[in-house]
Design an enzyme around this catalytic site. Structure first.
Site, PDB file in Angstrom:
ATOM      1  N   GLU A 187       0.811 -19.108  16.566  1.00 10.70           N
ATOM      2  CA  GLU A 187       1.264 -20.561  16.370  1.00 10.70           C
ATOM      3  C   GLU A 187       1.915 -21.000  15.020  1.00 10.70           C
ATOM      4  O   GLU A 187       1.081 -20.968  14.254  1.00 10.70           O
ATOM      5  CB  GLU A 187       0.276 -21.358  17.008  1.00 10.70           C
ATOM      6  CG  GLU A 187       0.718 -22.998  17.109  1.00 10.70           C
ATOM      7  CD  GLU A 187      -0.041 -24.186  16.564  1.00 10.70           C
ATOM      8  OE1 GLU A 187      -0.318 -25.250  17.026  1.00 10.70           O
ATOM      9  OE2 GLU A 187      -0.712 -23.820  15.597  1.00 10.70           O
ATOM     10  N   ASP A 233      -4.015 -19.880  15.394  1.00 11.18           N
ATOM     11  CA  ASP A 233      -3.897 -21.269  15.413  1.00 11.18           C
ATOM     12  C   ASP A 233      -3.191 -21.503  13.843  1.00 11.18           C
ATOM     13  O   ASP A 233      -3.931 -20.974  12.851  1.00 11.18           O
ATOM     14  CB  ASP A 233      -4.901 -22.188  15.719  1.00 11.18           C
ATOM     15  CG  ASP A 233      -4.543 -23.566  15.334  1.00 11.18           C
ATOM     16  OD1 ASP A 233      -3.910 -24.278  16.087  1.00 11.18           O
ATOM     17  OD2 ASP A 233      -5.227 -24.187  14.673  1.00 11.18           O
TER      18      ASP A 233
END
Length: 568
Positions: free
Chosen positions: A297, A227
């Site tokens: 990401e 993330d």
């Protein structure tokens, strides 16, 4: 030269010829189908209106039915849920909302038994302010004093008032600094104030996050989705202070990230990915098994994504996520799709032979809402036929639209991303089969009685059947040959018609033709082959098994999507 002129593809269903000869140098993550589950919304097993791990376990056969390679779960860790699980309080515990560690182990075991890989969301940029590590850091306990980023702040010489260390702003609005009275310092948070940033200049932090990875690997997790990669490390002066950033000015650029010169895209970010890659590769060498991949990401420029894979000396994550299709709208054309594909392929395929395609997720509006329900199936055909890995967000396989919500990005009482997070629509029963509760954490879409898995299983040309058919193509020789010479091509044939060709040269060819427009289109002389219609959406007037001579004219109806096959 544009890659659209170089790609010559072959699409296939699971036919006899399709699964035979293929390239052998393709790792599992290179041509996978990933299925993204938002755990709160997938399946509720205990009737509390919130999805959970046992609910996911009960629906894993559905993922096997789809034919996906792996499922990625948004965070399931212990959290106060200020940012729906992306504020982790304990990185090695399951939040009771989702179940227990025993429930997780059972889900993992069943997934592996079904041949599914399990990918966990790894949130390394920050923790919750309720995390034990942060509380220890506030108290300056030994080993945790600089586990997070702390600063004294400034004193205004005129007023004597204390002010933030600099002008950095949070991605979620407001200052990126929050004062802690007990410690008498500010801490940095690139996102919510309840999400303090880790200090990766501290070796203890780096080792702690490796220990977190190892904990989940030891339990059997197959890969991690990393993330918020652009935000790991910030620019710091030698004296330990941080520079101001240019003030956001929409007249210069509408993108706030263009002004984040010191809080995004620092060179140390890629170095962390290289460190994690080395750790994961070493783990595999010791324990065996398939590659433990990093899926990254990052909403950032293609050059930074390329560096995440390698800088020429070190290697990092395998699969930086491609969000180019997330920006497509109802006005987007086939030429826009070609441009978006080229933006990725001209860099990432040229340098790394890596591609992936993601058109919606938990942070972005669904395809049916952005592009129109009439384009869902054609976009499914395009995404799954382009080379590399395709990512399906839960519900996209049946064409779910966004739910109703009055939330806006400025709202402080709800999350503006709620519309794309509504419960999965399984059948026509109460709450779409998602939960037996009197109410669910978000309302179920009103259209669930006509749009659900149960109904679409029985409709030959439903979105579900299109998705299953396209995923099946990846097991054919033509799809597996995507890294071979002449293995694929794509192009916008007109303003509204997009074509993908997948080829096992001399053996098999598949051709996807997708009309995104509301006009009839025709083309002559696409190839000298006679091909068979093997997958059709509901806008096509043709029948399975029909033949078309592509040396002559082919006509496409408005919104028609087709897959054609040729074999030697």
């Amino acid at each position: 030269m544009s890659f659209s002129l170089l790609r010559y593809f072959t699409l296939g269903l699971l036919l006899a010829l399709g699964a035979t000869t293929a390239s052998t140098d393709v790792d599992w993550w290179e041509s996978a189908t990933l299925y993204h589950i938002y755990p709160r919304s997938f399946m509720d097993s205990d009737g509390d209106g919130v999805g959970d791990l046992n609910g996911i376990t009960s629906r894993l056969e559905f993922l096997k039915e789809l034919g996906v390679t792996a499922t990625w779960l948004s965070p399931i860790f212990e959290s106060p849920m200020a940012d729906m699980g992306y504020d982790v309080a304990n990185f090695t515990k399951i939040d009771p909302l989702f179940g227990t560690m025993e429930d997780f182990d059972a889900m993992l075991a069943k997934g592996h038994k079904l041949g599914l890989k399990i990918i966990l969301d790894f949130v390394p940029n920050h923790s919750s302010d309720e995390c034990e590590w942060f509380q220890k850091s506030i108290r300056r306990e030994d080993g945790y004093d600089d586990f997070y980023i702390w600063q004294d702040g400034k004193i205004d010489p005129e007023t004597g008032n204390r002010t933030e260390p600099n002008n950095w702003s949070s991605v979620f609005q407001g200052s990126a600094w929050t004062w802690v009275e007990e410690r008498q310092q500010y801490y940095l948070h690139q996102f919510l104030a309840k999400q303090p940033d880790f200090n990766y200049r501290n070796p203890k932090v780096r080792q702690t996050m490796l220990d977190v990875m190892k904990f989940w690997l030891d339990r059997g997790v197959d890969a991690f989705r990393i993330d918020a990669a652009p935000y790991f490390v910030e620019k710091m002066f030698d004296n330990g202070t941080f520079p101001d950033e240019p003030v956001f000015d929409p007249s210069i650029s509408p993108d706030p990230s263009d002004f984040r010169l010191y809080t995004m895209n620092q060179p140390e970010n890629a170095e962390l990915l290289y460190e994690w890659r080395s750790f994961l590769d070493e783990y595999q060498s010791v324990h065996g098994g398939d590659t433990r991949a990093q899926i990254i990401e990052a909403y950032t420029s293609i050059e930074y994504l390329s560096e995440y894979i390698t800088n020429g000396t070190h290697i990092g994550g395998q699969l930086p996520m491609n969000f180019n299709f997330v920006h497509l709208q109802s006005s987007s054309t086939a030429k826009d799709i070609e441009e978006a594909a080229n933006n990725w392929m001209d860099v990432m395929w040229t340098r790394h032979k890596v591609a992936n395609w993601d058109a919606s997720n938990h942070d972005n509006s669904r395809l049916a809402t952005r592009m129109g329900s009439q384009r869902v199936d054609t976009m499914t055909m395009i995404m799954h036929s382009l080379p590399g890995t395709s990512i399906t967000y839960y519900g996209e396989e049946i064409g779910m639209p966004d739910g109703q919500s009055e939330c806006t990005p400025q709202s402080t009482t709800c999350d503006f991303r709620e519309p794309e997070r509504t419960p999965m629509q399984w059948d026509t029963s109460k709450n779409a089969g998602f939960s037996t509760a009197n109410s669910t954490w978000l309302p179920v879409n009103e259209d669930y009685k006509s749009l659900n898995v149960q109904i679409q299983r029985g409709v030959a040309r439903s979105s579900l059947q299109i998705t299953k058919g396209m995923i099946a193509l990846k097991k054919t020789a033509a799809f597996k040959a995507f890294k071979e010479d002449g293995g694929f091509s794509y192009a916008a044939l007109s303003e509204q018609v997009f074509q993908v060709v997948r080829t096992a040269v001399g053996r098999e060819e598949y051709r996807v033709l997708a009309n995104l427009g509301n006009q009839i289109e025709s083309f002559e002389g696409l190839t000298n082959k006679t091909m068979e219609y093997v997958l059709l959406n509901s806008y096509s007037p043709h029948n399975y098994g029909d033949k078309v001579d592509l040396s002559k004219r082919i006509i496409l109806m408005p919104y028609e999507g087709i897959v054609l096959r040729w074999s030697a």
